[in-house]
Write a protein that holds these residues in place. Structure first.
Motif, mmCIF file in Angstrom:
data_model
loop_
_atom_site.group_PDB
_atom_site.id
_atom_site.type_symbol
_atom_site.label_atom_id
_atom_site.label_comp_id
_atom_site.label_asym_id
_atom_site.label_seq_id
_atom_site.Cartn_x
_atom_site.Cartn_y
_atom_site.Cartn_z
ATOM 1 N N UNK A 41 -11.659 -5.355 2.848
ATOM 2 C CA UNK A 41 -12.302 -6.143 3.718
ATOM 3 C C UNK A 41 -11.151 -6.125 4.941
ATOM 4 N N UNK A 42 -10.308 -7.482 5.076
ATOM 5 C CA UNK A 42 -9.079 -7.581 6.586
ATOM 6 C C UNK A 42 -8.663 -6.411 7.014
ATOM 7 N N UNK A 43 -8.150 -5.663 6.098
ATOM 8 C CA UNK A 43 -8.081 -3.749 6.747
ATOM 9 C C UNK A 43 -8.123 -3.420 7.055
ATOM 10 N N UNK A 44 -9.977 -3.756 7.189
ATOM 11 C CA UNK A 44 -11.433 -3.013 7.836
ATOM 12 C C UNK A 44 -10.828 -3.591 9.940
ATOM 13 N N UNK A 45 -11.363 -4.694 9.447
ATOM 14 C CA UNK A 45 -10.861 -5.287 10.431
ATOM 15 C C UNK A 45 -9.518 -5.110 11.056
ATOM 16 N N UNK A 46 -8.599 -4.898 11.511
ATOM 17 C CA UNK A 46 -7.413 -4.546 12.045
ATOM 18 C C UNK A 46 -7.508 -3.732 13.220
ATOM 19 N N UNK A 47 -7.894 -2.641 12.973
ATOM 20 C CA UNK A 47 -8.256 -1.797 14.712
ATOM 21 C C UNK A 47 -8.866 -2.295 15.749
ATOM 22 N N UNK A 48 -9.431 -3.653 14.870
ATOM 23 C CA UNK A 48 -10.556 -4.384 16.040
ATOM 24 C C UNK A 48 -8.953 -5.390 16.422
ATOM 25 N N UNK A 49 -8.150 -5.091 15.883
ATOM 26 C CA UNK A 49 -7.279 -6.871 15.785
ATOM 27 C C UNK A 49 -7.663 -8.015 15.597
ATOM 28 N N UNK A 50 -8.720 -8.325 14.667
ATOM 29 C CA UNK A 50 -9.677 -9.299 13.885
ATOM 30 C C UNK A 50 -8.892 -9.305 12.644
ATOM 31 N N UNK A 51 -8.462 -11.176 13.059
ATOM 32 C CA UNK A 51 -8.509 -11.475 11.240
ATOM 33 C C UNK A 51 -9.632 -12.034 11.081
ATOM 34 N N UNK B 26 2.845 3.274 -9.080
ATOM 35 C CA UNK B 26 2.487 4.593 -7.282
ATOM 36 C C UNK B 26 1.846 4.969 -7.898
ATOM 37 N N UNK B 27 0.520 5.582 -7.877
ATOM 38 C CA UNK B 27 -0.612 6.925 -8.538
ATOM 39 C C UNK B 27 -1.676 7.626 -7.135
ATOM 40 N N UNK B 28 -1.316 7.069 -5.921
ATOM 41 C CA UNK B 28 -2.290 8.220 -5.016
ATOM 42 C C UNK B 28 -3.197 7.227 -5.367
ATOM 43 N N UNK B 29 -3.823 6.121 -5.678
ATOM 44 C CA UNK B 29 -4.856 6.159 -6.080
ATOM 45 C C UNK B 29 -5.500 6.434 -4.568
ATOM 46 N N UNK B 30 -6.751 6.834 -5.026
ATOM 47 C CA UNK B 30 -7.595 6.733 -3.776
ATOM 48 C C UNK B 30 -8.674 5.001 -3.499
ATOM 49 N N UNK B 31 -9.351 4.871 -2.296
ATOM 50 C CA UNK B 31 -9.417 3.917 -2.102
ATOM 51 C C UNK B 31 -10.229 3.482 -1.015
ATOM 52 N N UNK B 32 -11.723 4.241 -0.535
ATOM 53 C CA UNK B 32 -12.856 4.270 -0.104
ATOM 54 C C UNK B 32 -13.246 2.874 0.571
ATOM 55 N N UNK B 33 -13.353 3.180 1.840
ATOM 56 C CA UNK B 33 -13.729 1.767 2.742
ATOM 57 C C UNK B 33 -15.196 2.308 3.507
ATOM 58 N N UNK B 34 -16.026 1.232 3.050
ATOM 59 C CA UNK B 34 -17.306 1.987 4.751
ATOM 60 C C UNK B 34 -17.615 0.873 5.239
ATOM 61 N N UNK C 184 0.913 -1.309 0.007
ATOM 62 C CA UNK C 184 -0.216 -0.121 0.404
ATOM 63 C C UNK C 184 0.951 1.500 0.043
ATOM 64 N N UNK C 185 1.993 1.160 0.612
ATOM 65 C CA UNK C 185 2.600 1.769 0.962
ATOM 66 C C UNK C 185 3.827 2.939 -0.193
ATOM 67 N N UNK C 186 4.537 1.298 -1.103
ATOM 68 C CA UNK C 186 4.705 1.701 -2.312
ATOM 69 C C UNK C 186 4.255 2.082 -3.605
ATOM 70 N N UNK C 187 2.496 1.751 -3.370
ATOM 71 C CA UNK C 187 1.753 1.901 -4.371
ATOM 72 C C UNK C 187 1.130 3.139 -4.252
#
Length: 242
Positions: free
Chosen positions: A53-63, A166-174, A17-20
């Motif tokens: 989808x998995x990234x959204x669960x990480x703040x809750x410490x879930x896999x 590497x494009x600073x492309x936006x990704x939105x998750x709700x 994600x950082x590289x992209x």
């Protein structure tokens, strides 16, 4: 439970994600339960949706253990990774095996990720939902957690080349509030309510999305009803029929 594969893969994904140079806007992660089973339900517009989808669960410490087609588990690269992360293979000819596997995971307190559209939507609009997610939640006695991703189709989707520059492309998750799945309710009614909620989240993600097509040739990733050139769901159904 040791996660000898999943956690290193998460670290690798974050590095990518950082590289992209992705511009990721994720809101609503607090709606994912911090403990106990749940069925995470998302729209499906990209081959990479499960990562976000998995990234959204990480703040809750879930896999999240995702249900994915069995052919992915046979691939020489993705197969060992998918098995190591304890994802759930789905053989469409023997769906009851995957269903029981997912049910066992939910009852043991895991989060199971499901794409109820079953396949990527090439119109980038919601297709009809299959009722399996609702039935799993009912039988396991766990909530359904709706969510939507937007922008992932610009990275890698069906019928278009991958874009990993590497494009600073936006990704939105709700991520939305959990939807209960009482056993005494018809699974079809729960599925309709769930789809409506995912639709609301998808529209919210689209409204918040900062990216716009750079010109007519770049409007392929935008649905027709939003002024883009993606094929309509009706056109795709007609093409499939022929």
């Amino acid at each position: 439970m040791a996660e000898l594969v999943y956690r290193p893969v998460i670290g690798f994904a974050k590095t990518l994600f950082k590289v992209w140079d992705l511009d990721i806007d994720c809101q609503g992660s607090e709606n994912i339960p911090r403990s106990g089973g749940a069925v995470l339900v998302s729209n499906h517009i990209s081959y990479l949706d499960f990562i976000f989808n998995g990234l959204a669960a990480l703040p809750q410490k879930r896999l999240v253990r995702f249900m994915a087609k069995e052919s992915v588990f046979r691939h020489k690269v993705s197969g060992p990774l998918m098995r190591g992360m304890k994802h759930i293979p789905v053989d469409r000819g023997q769906g009851e095996t995957a269903y029981e596997h997912a049910l066992d995971s939910l009852r043991s307190g895991e989060i199971v990720g499901v794409f109820p559209e079953a396949t990527i939507s090439q119109s980038f609009t919601l297709k009809s939902f299959k009722s399996g997610a609702a039935r799993l939640a009912q039988e396991a006695g766990v909530p359904l957690v709706p969510m939507a991703v937007w922008g992932t189709q610009r990275l890698w989707t069906k019928g278009h080349p991958r874009n990993f520059k590497r494009s600073h492309l936006p990704v939105t998750i709700r991520v939305g509030e959990p939807v209960e799945a009482p056993r005494d309710q018809y699974a079809g009614a729960i599925t309709r309510r769930l789809r409506e909620r995912v639709q609301e989240l998808l529209e919210a993600a689209q409204r918040a999305y900062p990216g716009r097509p750079k010109g007519p040739e770049d409007s392929w990733w935008l649905p027709a009803h939003l002024g883009g050139t993606a094929p309509t769901a009706e056109a795709l159904r007609t093409a499939e029929a022929h």
